[in-house]
Scaffold this motif. Structure first.
Motif, PDB file in Angstrom:
ATOM      1  N   MET A   1       2.913 -15.538   3.193  1.00 15.35           N
ATOM      2  CA  MET A   1       3.455 -15.240   1.886  1.00 15.35           C
ATOM      3  C   MET A   1       4.166 -13.886   1.885  1.00 15.35           C
ATOM      4  SD  MET A   1       1.799 -14.940  -1.943  1.00 15.35           S
ATOM      5  CE  MET A   1       0.197 -15.259  -1.467  1.00 15.35           C
ATOM      6  N   LYS A   2       4.114 -13.143   2.928  1.00 11.76           N
ATOM      7  CA  LYS A   2       4.681 -11.799   2.978  1.00 11.76           C
ATOM      8  C   LYS A   2       6.136 -11.773   2.512  1.00 11.76           C
ATOM      9  CE  LYS A   2       5.032  -7.791   5.924  1.00 11.76           C
ATOM     10  NZ  LYS A   2       4.245  -6.844   5.203  1.00 11.76           N
ATOM     11  N   ASN A   3       6.400 -10.900   1.539  1.00 15.20           N
ATOM     12  CA  ASN A   3       7.730 -10.686   0.979  1.00 15.20           C
ATOM     13  C   ASN A   3       8.430 -11.978   0.546  1.00 15.20           C
ATOM     14  OD1 ASN A   3       7.359  -7.973   1.282  1.00 15.20           O
ATOM     15  ND2 ASN A   3       8.412  -7.860   3.227  1.00 15.20           N
ATOM     16  N   SER A   4       7.696 -12.837  -0.144  1.00 17.19           N
ATOM     17  CA  SER A   4       8.273 -14.034  -0.735  1.00 17.19           C
ATOM     18  C   SER A   4       8.555 -13.739  -2.213  1.00 17.19           C
ATOM     19  CB  SER A   4       7.295 -15.208  -0.621  1.00 17.19           C
ATOM     20  OG  SER A   4       6.221 -15.057  -1.532  1.00 17.19           O
ATOM     21  N   TYR A   5       8.978 -14.747  -2.951  1.00 19.96           N
ATOM     22  CA  TYR A   5       9.222 -14.521  -4.381  1.00 19.96           C
ATOM     23  C   TYR A   5       7.920 -14.269  -5.143  1.00 19.96           C
ATOM     24  CZ  TYR A   5       7.599 -19.209  -5.595  1.00 19.96           C
ATOM     25  OH  TYR A   5       6.832 -20.324  -5.785  1.00 19.96           O
ATOM     26  N   ARG A   6       6.775 -14.582  -4.550  1.00 20.79           N
ATOM     27  CA  ARG A   6       5.472 -14.400  -5.187  1.00 20.79           C
ATOM     28  C   ARG A   6       4.755 -13.125  -4.743  1.00 20.79           C
ATOM     29  NH1 ARG A   6       3.356 -19.371  -7.032  1.00 20.79           N
ATOM     30  NH2 ARG A   6       1.261 -18.595  -6.689  1.00 20.79           N
ATOM     31  N   PHE A   7       5.277 -12.480  -3.730  1.00 21.82           N
ATOM     32  CA  PHE A   7       4.556 -11.335  -3.160  1.00 21.82           C
ATOM     33  C   PHE A   7       5.544 -10.355  -2.537  1.00 21.82           C
ATOM     34  CE2 PHE A   7       2.444  -9.096   0.280  1.00 21.82           C
ATOM     35  CZ  PHE A   7       1.254  -8.698  -0.307  1.00 21.82           C
ATOM     36  N   PHE A   8       5.311  -9.078  -2.803  1.00 23.73           N
ATOM     37  CA  PHE A   8       6.110  -8.034  -2.174  1.00 23.73           C
ATOM     38  C   PHE A   8       5.226  -6.803  -2.005  1.00 23.73           C
ATOM     39  CE2 PHE A   8       8.744  -4.215  -2.511  1.00 23.73           C
ATOM     40  CZ  PHE A   8       9.543  -4.399  -1.408  1.00 23.73           C
ATOM     41  N   GLU A   9       5.235  -6.243  -0.817  1.00 34.23           N
ATOM     42  CA  GLU A   9       4.437  -5.052  -0.544  1.00 34.23           C
ATOM     43  C   GLU A   9       5.363  -3.957  -0.011  1.00 34.23           C
ATOM     44  OE1 GLU A   9       0.125  -4.351   1.319  1.00 34.23           O
ATOM     45  OE2 GLU A   9       1.553  -5.280   2.685  1.00 34.23           O
ATOM     46  N   ASN A  10       5.395  -2.837  -0.695  1.00 38.43           N
ATOM     47  CA  ASN A  10       6.264  -1.732  -0.305  1.00 38.43           C
ATOM     48  C   ASN A  10       5.418  -0.562   0.210  1.00 38.43           C
ATOM     49  OD1 ASN A  10       8.216   0.166   0.056  1.00 38.43           O
ATOM     50  ND2 ASN A  10       8.786   0.324  -2.104  1.00 38.43           N
ATOM     51  N   ARG A  11       5.114  -0.585   1.469  1.00 39.61           N
ATOM     52  CA  ARG A  11       4.291   0.475   2.058  1.00 39.61           C
ATOM     53  C   ARG A  11       5.035   1.810   2.162  1.00 39.61           C
ATOM     54  NH1 ARG A  11      -0.507  -1.056   4.782  1.00 39.61           N
ATOM     55  NH2 ARG A  11      -0.867  -3.281   4.563  1.00 39.61           N
ATOM     56  N   ASP A  12       6.343   1.791   1.986  1.00 41.04           N
ATOM     57  CA  ASP A  12       7.128   3.029   2.024  1.00 41.04           C
ATOM     58  C   ASP A  12       7.188   3.743   0.673  1.00 41.04           C
ATOM     59  OD1 ASP A  12       7.720   2.694   4.712  1.00 41.04           O
ATOM     60  OD2 ASP A  12       9.499   1.484   4.274  1.00 41.04           O
ATOM     61  N   CYS A  13       6.670   3.134  -0.352  1.00 42.20           N
ATOM     62  CA  CYS A  13       6.671   3.739  -1.687  1.00 42.20           C
ATOM     63  C   CYS A  13       5.812   5.004  -1.680  1.00 42.20           C
ATOM     64  CB  CYS A  13       6.119   2.754  -2.714  1.00 42.20           C
ATOM     65  SG  CYS A  13       5.964   3.434  -4.377  1.00 42.20           S
ATOM     66  N   GLN A  14       6.290   6.038  -2.329  1.00 40.90           N
ATOM     67  CA  GLN A  14       5.538   7.297  -2.352  1.00 40.90           C
ATOM     68  C   GLN A  14       4.214   7.166  -3.108  1.00 40.90           C
ATOM     69  OE1 GLN A  14       7.527  10.460  -4.412  1.00 40.90           O
ATOM     70  NE2 GLN A  14       8.207   9.132  -6.074  1.00 40.90           N
ATOM     71  N   TYR A  15       4.065   6.129  -3.924  1.00 39.92           N
ATOM     72  CA  TYR A  15       2.826   5.931  -4.696  1.00 39.92           C
ATOM     73  C   TYR A  15       1.897   4.886  -4.078  1.00 39.92           C
ATOM     74  CZ  TYR A  15       5.625   8.421  -8.059  1.00 39.92           C
ATOM     75  OH  TYR A  15       6.425   9.348  -8.673  1.00 39.92           O
ATOM     76  N   TYR A  16       2.319   4.294  -2.965  1.00 34.11           N
ATOM     77  CA  TYR A  16       1.510   3.247  -2.337  1.00 34.11           C
ATOM     78  C   TYR A  16       0.285   3.831  -1.656  1.00 34.11           C
ATOM     79  CZ  TYR A  16       0.145  -0.704   0.500  1.00 34.11           C
ATOM     80  OH  TYR A  16      -0.576  -1.727   1.068  1.00 34.11           O
ATOM     81  N   PRO A  17      -0.864   3.265  -1.846  1.00 37.49           N
ATOM     82  CA  PRO A  17      -1.206   2.309  -2.891  1.00 37.49           C
ATOM     83  C   PRO A  17      -1.547   3.054  -4.178  1.00 37.49           C
ATOM     84  CG  PRO A  17      -3.121   2.652  -1.519  1.00 37.49           C
ATOM     85  CD  PRO A  17      -2.000   3.516  -0.961  1.00 37.49           C
ATOM     86  N   CYS A  18      -1.114   2.520  -5.297  1.00 44.01           N
ATOM     87  CA  CYS A  18      -1.414   3.190  -6.576  1.00 44.01           C
ATOM     88  C   CYS A  18      -2.833   2.879  -7.028  1.00 44.01           C
ATOM     89  CB  CYS A  18      -0.391   2.806  -7.636  1.00 44.01           C
ATOM     90  SG  CYS A  18      -0.299   1.049  -7.975  1.00 44.01           S
ATOM     91  N   HIS A  19      -3.456   1.868  -6.432  1.00 49.49           N
ATOM     92  CA  HIS A  19      -4.858   1.529  -6.683  1.00 49.49           C
ATOM     93  C   HIS A  19      -5.542   1.383  -5.332  1.00 49.49           C
ATOM     94  CE1 HIS A  19      -4.138   0.657 -10.936  1.00 49.49           C
ATOM     95  NE2 HIS A  19      -3.063   0.009 -10.564  1.00 49.49           N
ATOM     96  N   GLU A  20      -6.716   1.910  -5.208  1.00 52.37           N
ATOM     97  CA  GLU A  20      -7.474   1.799  -3.957  1.00 52.37           C
ATOM     98  C   GLU A  20      -8.332   0.539  -3.964  1.00 52.37           C
ATOM     99  OE1 GLU A  20      -7.155   3.843  -1.382  1.00 52.37           O
ATOM    100  OE2 GLU A  20      -5.773   5.150  -2.471  1.00 52.37           O
ATOM    101  N   GLY A  21      -8.669   0.051  -2.787  1.00 53.94           N
ATOM    102  CA  GLY A  21      -9.647  -1.016  -2.644  1.00 53.94           C
ATOM    103  C   GLY A  21      -9.103  -2.432  -2.585  1.00 53.94           C
ATOM    104  N   LEU A  22      -7.797  -2.611  -2.570  1.00 56.67           N
ATOM    105  CA  LEU A  22      -7.244  -3.961  -2.453  1.00 56.67           C
ATOM    106  C   LEU A  22      -6.759  -4.185  -1.037  1.00 56.67           C
ATOM    107  CD1 LEU A  22      -5.135  -4.256  -5.716  1.00 56.67           C
ATOM    108  CD2 LEU A  22      -7.359  -5.255  -5.256  1.00 56.67           C
ATOM    109  N   GLU A  23      -7.127  -5.329  -0.475  1.00 54.98           N
ATOM    110  CA  GLU A  23      -6.728  -5.629   0.900  1.00 54.98           C
ATOM    111  C   GLU A  23      -5.262  -6.054   0.966  1.00 54.98           C
ATOM    112  OE1 GLU A  23      -8.156  -8.737   4.250  1.00 54.98           O
ATOM    113  OE2 GLU A  23      -9.708  -7.583   3.224  1.00 54.98           O
ATOM    114  N   ASP A  24      -4.890  -7.061   0.178  1.00 59.35           N
ATOM    115  CA  ASP A  24      -3.490  -7.486   0.063  1.00 59.35           C
ATOM    116  C   ASP A  24      -2.977  -6.940  -1.251  1.00 59.35           C
ATOM    117  OD1 ASP A  24      -3.338  -8.959   2.433  1.00 59.35           O
ATOM    118  OD2 ASP A  24      -4.287 -10.680   1.475  1.00 59.35           O
TER     119      ASP A  24
END
Length: 77
Positions: A1-24
């Motif tokens: 599902m990585k970077n599909s229309y249902r999911f996007f993860e931006n590890r380069d974002c300066q705020y990533y992760p904005c919440h701790e404790g989530l695996e995906d």
């Protein structure tokens, strides 16, 4: 599902992760589209500020969990 229309993860974002404790961590709903809704499936907190009830979602991870995509879309319909 990585970077599909249902999911996007931006590890380069300066705020990533904005919440701790989530695996995906789904960044697709970075700004929660349910913020303006009185009733939402997340767990917002409310605080009285200057006589107004303010919704505070900083501890809510609902929109960032990949499995909640369908529920968010249903609420938006």
């Amino acid at each position: 599902m990585k970077n599909s229309y249902r999911f996007f993860e931006n590890r380069d974002c300066q705020y990533y992760p904005c919440h701790e404790g989530l695996e995906d961590f789904n960044c697709l709903f970075c700004y929660c589209p349910l913020y303006s809704r009185e009733h939402c499936p997340g767990r917002p907190e409310y605080k009285e500020i200057n006589g107004r009830r303010v919704k505070i979602c900083s501890n809510c991870t609902f929109p960032h969990k990949p499995e909640n995509y369908d529920a968010i879309i249903q609420f938006l319909k």
